[in-house]
Design a protein around this motif. Structure first.
Motif, PDB file in Angstrom:
ATOM      1  N   ALA A 112       1.197  -1.226  -0.011  1.00 10.91           N
ATOM      2  CA  ALA A 112       0.053   0.203   0.007  1.00 10.91           C
ATOM      3  C   ALA A 112       1.098   1.261   0.029  1.00 10.91           C
ATOM      4  CB  ALA A 112      -1.120   0.098   1.440  1.00 10.91           C
ATOM      5  N   PRO A 113       0.254   2.562  -0.722  1.00 15.83           N
ATOM      6  CA  PRO A 113       0.827   3.777  -0.330  1.00 15.83           C
ATOM      7  C   PRO A 113       1.170   3.834   0.549  1.00 15.83           C
ATOM      8  CG  PRO A 113      -0.653   4.047  -2.198  1.00 15.83           C
ATOM      9  CD  PRO A 113      -1.111   1.880  -1.257  1.00 15.83           C
ATOM     10  N   SER A 114       1.999   4.689   0.917  1.00 17.65           N
ATOM     11  CA  SER A 114       2.931   5.367   2.416  1.00 17.65           C
ATOM     12  C   SER A 114       1.265   6.278   2.905  1.00 17.65           C
ATOM     13  CB  SER A 114       3.488   6.355   2.412  1.00 17.65           C
ATOM     14  OG  SER A 114       4.060   7.166   3.526  1.00 17.65           O
ATOM     15  N   GLY A 115       0.859   5.839   4.291  1.00 15.05           N
ATOM     16  CA  GLY A 115       0.564   6.504   5.033  1.00 15.05           C
ATOM     17  C   GLY A 115      -1.223   6.261   4.662  1.00 15.05           C
ATOM     18  N   GLU A 116      -1.108   5.039   4.349  1.00 15.51           N
ATOM     19  CA  GLU A 116      -2.596   3.784   3.387  1.00 15.51           C
ATOM     20  C   GLU A 116      -2.395   2.419   3.916  1.00 15.51           C
ATOM     21  OE1 GLU A 116      -3.834   4.234  -0.631  1.00 15.51           O
ATOM     22  OE2 GLU A 116      -3.636   6.230  -0.307  1.00 15.51           O
ATOM     23  N   ASN A 117      -3.772   2.176   4.305  1.00 20.36           N
ATOM     24  CA  ASN A 117      -3.869   0.876   4.655  1.00 20.36           C
ATOM     25  C   ASN A 117      -4.674  -0.500   4.083  1.00 20.36           C
ATOM     26  OD1 ASN A 117      -3.131  -1.723   6.301  1.00 20.36           O
ATOM     27  ND2 ASN A 117      -5.397  -1.432   7.303  1.00 20.36           N
ATOM     28  N   ASN A 164      -5.913   9.953   1.926  1.00 16.86           N
ATOM     29  CA  ASN A 164      -5.763  10.422   0.148  1.00 16.86           C
ATOM     30  C   ASN A 164      -6.667   8.713  -0.732  1.00 16.86           C
ATOM     31  OD1 ASN A 164      -5.020  12.704   0.959  1.00 16.86           O
ATOM     32  ND2 ASN A 164      -2.788  11.741   1.644  1.00 16.86           N
ATOM     33  N   SER A 165      -6.812   8.253   0.188  1.00 13.91           N
ATOM     34  CA  SER A 165      -7.407   6.954  -0.368  1.00 13.91           C
ATOM     35  C   SER A 165      -7.860   7.178  -2.017  1.00 13.91           C
ATOM     36  CB  SER A 165      -7.558   5.506   0.169  1.00 13.91           C
ATOM     37  OG  SER A 165      -8.601   4.513  -0.907  1.00 13.91           O
ATOM     38  N   THR A 166      -7.975   6.368  -3.069  1.00 12.82           N
ATOM     39  CA  THR A 166      -8.998   6.678  -4.041  1.00 12.82           C
ATOM     40  C   THR A 166      -9.714   5.548  -4.524  1.00 12.82           C
ATOM     41  OG1 THR A 166      -7.412   5.809  -4.827  1.00 12.82           O
ATOM     42  CG2 THR A 166      -7.196   8.404  -5.372  1.00 12.82           C
ATOM     43  N   ASN A 167      -9.038   4.226  -3.876  1.00 15.08           N
ATOM     44  CA  ASN A 167     -10.062   3.577  -3.688  1.00 15.08           C
ATOM     45  C   ASN A 167     -10.280   2.679  -2.206  1.00 15.08           C
ATOM     46  OD1 ASN A 167     -11.515   0.655  -4.459  1.00 15.08           O
ATOM     47  ND2 ASN A 167      -8.812  -0.116  -4.613  1.00 15.08           N
ATOM     48  N   PRO A 168     -11.434   3.344  -1.862  1.00 11.94           N
ATOM     49  CA  PRO A 168     -11.746   3.483  -0.661  1.00 11.94           C
ATOM     50  C   PRO A 168     -12.085   2.109   0.182  1.00 11.94           C
ATOM     51  CG  PRO A 168     -13.208   4.923  -1.271  1.00 11.94           C
ATOM     52  CD  PRO A 168     -12.183   4.809  -2.385  1.00 11.94           C
ATOM     53  N   VAL A 169     -12.373   1.374   1.170  1.00  9.04           N
ATOM     54  CA  VAL A 169     -12.594  -0.011   1.459  1.00  9.04           C
ATOM     55  C   VAL A 169     -14.073  -0.002   1.369  1.00  9.04           C
ATOM     56  CG1 VAL A 169     -12.944  -1.650   3.256  1.00  9.04           C
ATOM     57  CG2 VAL A 169     -11.288  -0.456   3.333  1.00  9.04           C
TER      58      VAL A 169
END
Length: 277
Positions: free
Chosen positions: A173-178, A214-219
């Motif tokens: 995952a990108p930095s700051g995202e899970n 900053n997620s462009t693909n939220p859960v």
């Protein structure tokens, strides 16, 4: 949805867990909430306690019966709702952090295997080569594991696929995202069964996406039914093939979506289960 795994989401790191349920009896007879009220007589209180104990024992006995008809290698001609009461038989051997194995050679064992294998196949572990190989070898029958591993390696290493779901080229995952990829089995059903082969339908809900500011693909949540073909080999049930379809999908309630921070905390703090019929 994760490609070619027959499941869309799974546990983060661990595939099973053990929970315990503790029943608290009333502190005093005659008050089911354990309060300070007293009965009018000690004999009436005693009768009440004895009655509750008898009912509890009867309920436990009723819950633990059943399942006997599925152990003789035969299945009912009519496809109906399968009982969800505990059978009283230990469903699987497992250790924390591993994929459960050693299922009994009966209908319940096949259903438990399908549910737990789906959790592993839909987990974030499928996005790392070493863990993916371990999952494939544990879930699939030896005759098909090598071919499935090759197909899955191509799919999960596709830069286009990883970019589309918001992951880095190495599957992280990108930095700051899970990264969240988890499935929650809702129910299983046997459609065909013999002592050597079984066909199990698994209905489940899936959580998939990236939690972060900053997620462009939220859960998001999805619903699927996957049909697994299982074979009995090396004293265990293993997957040989599967098909997947959407739904059944329930009507969504009018609930406010959680923040990215709340979603991240939930995924990190709430572990998965070992599923058993």
């Amino acid at each position: 949805m994760s490609p070619g795994d027959g499941a869309s989401g799974g546990g983060e790191g661990e595939y099973g867990g053990v929970g315990q349920t503790r029943t608290r009896l009333p502190d005093r007879a005659g008050d089911v909430y354990g309060g300070a009220r007293r009965g009018r007589s000690s004999s009436r209180s005693l009768v009440t306690v004895v009655g509750v104990v008898v009912l509890l024992i009867a309920a436990i006995a009723f819950a633990n019966r059943g399942g006997d008809s599925s152990s003789d290698g035969k299945s009912d001609d009519k496809a109906g709702a399968a009982p969800t009461a505990a059978t009283g038989t230990r469903p699987v051997r497992s250790t924390p952090g591993s994929i459960p194995s050693g299922y009994p050679q009966n209908e319940q064992g096949a259903q438990s295997a399908a549910a737990n294998y789906a959790v592993a196949l839909g987990s974030t572990g499928m996005f790392g080569a070493n863990e993916r190989h371990a999952i494939v070898n544990a879930v699939y029958a030896p005759a098909v594991a090598a071919a499935r591993q090759s197909d899955l390696d191509k799919a999960y290493s596709s830069e286009k696929f990883l970019t589309n779901i918001g992951l880095n080229k190495d599957g992280t995952a990108p930095s700051g995202e899970n990264f969240v990829s988890r499935i929650i089995p809702v129910g299983t059903k046997i459609t065909k069964y013999s002592s050597k082969n079984a066909v199990v339908e698994l209905w489940y809900t899936s959580l998939f996406g990236l939690s972060g500011e900053n997620s462009t693909n939220p859960v998001s949540e999805s619903w699927y039914t996957t049909t697994y073909q299982l074979t009995w080999i090396n004293d265990d049930w293993k997957v040989t093939d599967f098909t997947q379809k959407d739904g059944p999908v329930p009507v969504g309630r009018d609930q406010k979506a959680s923040t990215a921070d709340d979603m991240t905390k939930a995924v990190e703090e709430y572990g998965g289960f070992t599923y058993a019929r």
